[in-house]
Design an enzyme around this catalytic site. Structure first.
Site, PDB file in Angstrom:
ATOM      1  N   HIS A   1       0.845  -1.207   0.000  1.00  0.00           N
ATOM      2  CA  HIS A   1       0.000   0.000   0.000  1.00  0.00           C
ATOM      3  C   HIS A   1       0.876   1.251   0.000  1.00  0.00           C
ATOM      4  CE1 HIS A   1      -3.044   2.860   0.742  1.00  0.00           C
ATOM      5  NE2 HIS A   1      -3.298   2.641   2.018  1.00  0.00           N
TER       6      HIS A   1
ATOM      7  N   CYS B   1     -10.582   3.031   1.590  1.00  0.00           N
ATOM      8  CA  CYS B   1     -10.789   3.847   2.776  1.00  0.00           C
ATOM      9  C   CYS B   1      -9.676   4.881   2.820  1.00  0.00           C
ATOM     10  CB  CYS B   1     -10.790   2.989   4.044  1.00  0.00           C
ATOM     11  SG  CYS B   1      -9.174   2.288   4.479  1.00  0.00           S
TER      12      CYS B   1
END
Length: 395
Positions: A352, A382
């Protein structure tokens, strides 16, 4: 004024490097330039001067990425100096925000060809020192790491809003009664799916290794991990009753991704068949400490705008910031078939790199739709400080 269709012609990304790993020696502006150059090289019929703008997401911007990294990527990639670039920041959603903004400009007719992407080097994120309130302070000064999370927090922010990202994931686990065992099982599946996808060559068409760096595959995938190995890891954020560990959370990473977006005229100039068409997007807000559930409403709104529902989805790339966060979202979408979610692994395994992740997800959906030949796909994340972002693609 008519709204133009927007197509994704191509999408590329680097292999995702681990914190302090193979890509840690590469500047973020060079990572961004690499994927921009690769994207242009893969479409030789397109004159690079025809690129109307370059949009790049970047969540940090405090280090070597500080001077509008999108424009730096244009220049370092050797594109004509007439091609502009703009950097956008929606934290973890920055790369997807760049795609959405570029698509919106094309849809409105202000551009015909654009590049959109994202970049992050969490390894090279600097420490920063605030200026003292007065000259020549006598005491010690504090350095703040810019790698991840809250720093230099405004004291007016309520304490419950500024909990760590990991504690936010624990709150989602509490809300939906998500056990440690379920989180570990989800993480294990992410690694296995990613390893299998790489073994089958499913990433060969989108991953462009960085020249001079020995990294051909995402660096954080653990082929040999097991339930037993994951169970041995200690909770990282709550010492008493915690469930979130380094094993069921996404790691810190380095990487970049980019997509080529065009309208009908631009499509003809590329001489290529598009991977997918952009259909709809949505951004929403939520209580900051419950950021992990940010995609819940964003996804519903985006699907509604597209005139689609969960049963229409061929594939769904949901960013796995934490297993608890992803499982919490899935719990609030009972209509969704979990089998279509992250079929080639997710961020727990792949990584990520904050500003790049959204562009990676959009590109992954586009490539999966092209491989399927038809269908509806969705990318969603998110976002720290309580937001959600979603994009619907079709082929």
């Amino acid at each position: 004024m008519s709204i133009r269709d927007v197509y994704i012609v191509d999408a590329v990304r680097t292999p995702i490097g681990k914190f302090g790993g193979a890509l840690s020696s590469v500047r973020p502006d060079d990572l961004a330039a690499h994927v921009v150059r690769a994207l242009v090289d893969r479409t030789p019929d397109l004159d690079p001067a025809r690129v109307d703008d370059v949009y790049f997401g970047d969540a940090n911007g405090a280090g070597e990425d500080n001077r509008d990294v999108a424009r730096m990527a244009v220049l370092l990639a050797g594109l004509p100096t007439s091609v502009p670039g703009v950097t956008v920041n929606r934290l973890c959603g920055s790369g997807l925000e760049a795609v959405i903004q570029a698509a919106r400009v094309i849809a409105l007719g202000d551009a015909s060809v654009a590049i959109a992407g994202g970049v992050e080097s969490m390894s090279r994120a600097p420490w920063v020192l605030q200026k003292p309130e007065r000259a020549y302070p006598a005491g010690h000064q504090q350095l703040h790491s810019t790698t991840l999370g809250w720093r230099m927090t405004n004291p007016r922010m309520p304490a419950e809003w500024t909990v760590s990202l990991g504690e936010g994931a624990e709150l989602v686990a509490d809300k939906h009664a998500i056990s440690r065992e379920r989180q570990d099982a989800f993480a294990l599946a992410s690694h296995r799916k990613a390893a299998e996808a790489w073994a089958k060559g499913l990433y060969d068409g989108e991953v462009v290794p960085y020249e001079g760096v020995e990294l051909a595959r995402d660096e954080c995938i653990r082929d040999s991990t097991s339930p037993e190995a994951l169970a041995k890891l200690k909770p990282a954020f709550r010492t008493d009753g915690g469930t979130v560990t380094p094993g069921n959370a996404s790691p810190l990473n380095d990487g970049a991704a980019a997509l080529l977006l065009v309208d009908e005229e631009g499509l003809r100039e590329t001489g290529r068949e598009p991977l997918a068409r952009i259909r709809a997007s949505a951004a929403t807000g939520i209580e900051p400490q419950l950021f992990g559930l940010g995609p819940v409403e964003a996804v519903r709104r985006a699907l509604d705008k597209a005139g689609r529902d969960f049963s229409d989805l061929t594939t769904f790339e949901l960013n796995e910031a934490f297993a608890a966060q992803a499982l919490g979202c899935l719990a609030e979408w009972p209509e969704l078939d979990p089998a279509v979610v992250n079929p080639r692994g997710g961020a727990i395994a792949i990584g990520h790199p904050l500003g790049a992740s959204g562009a990676r997800l959009a590109g992954a959906v586009a490539h999966q739709l092209a491989a399927a030949g038809s269908g509806t796909g969705l990318a969603a994340l998110c976002i720290g400080v309580g937001q959600g972002l979603a994009l619907v693609l079709e082929r």
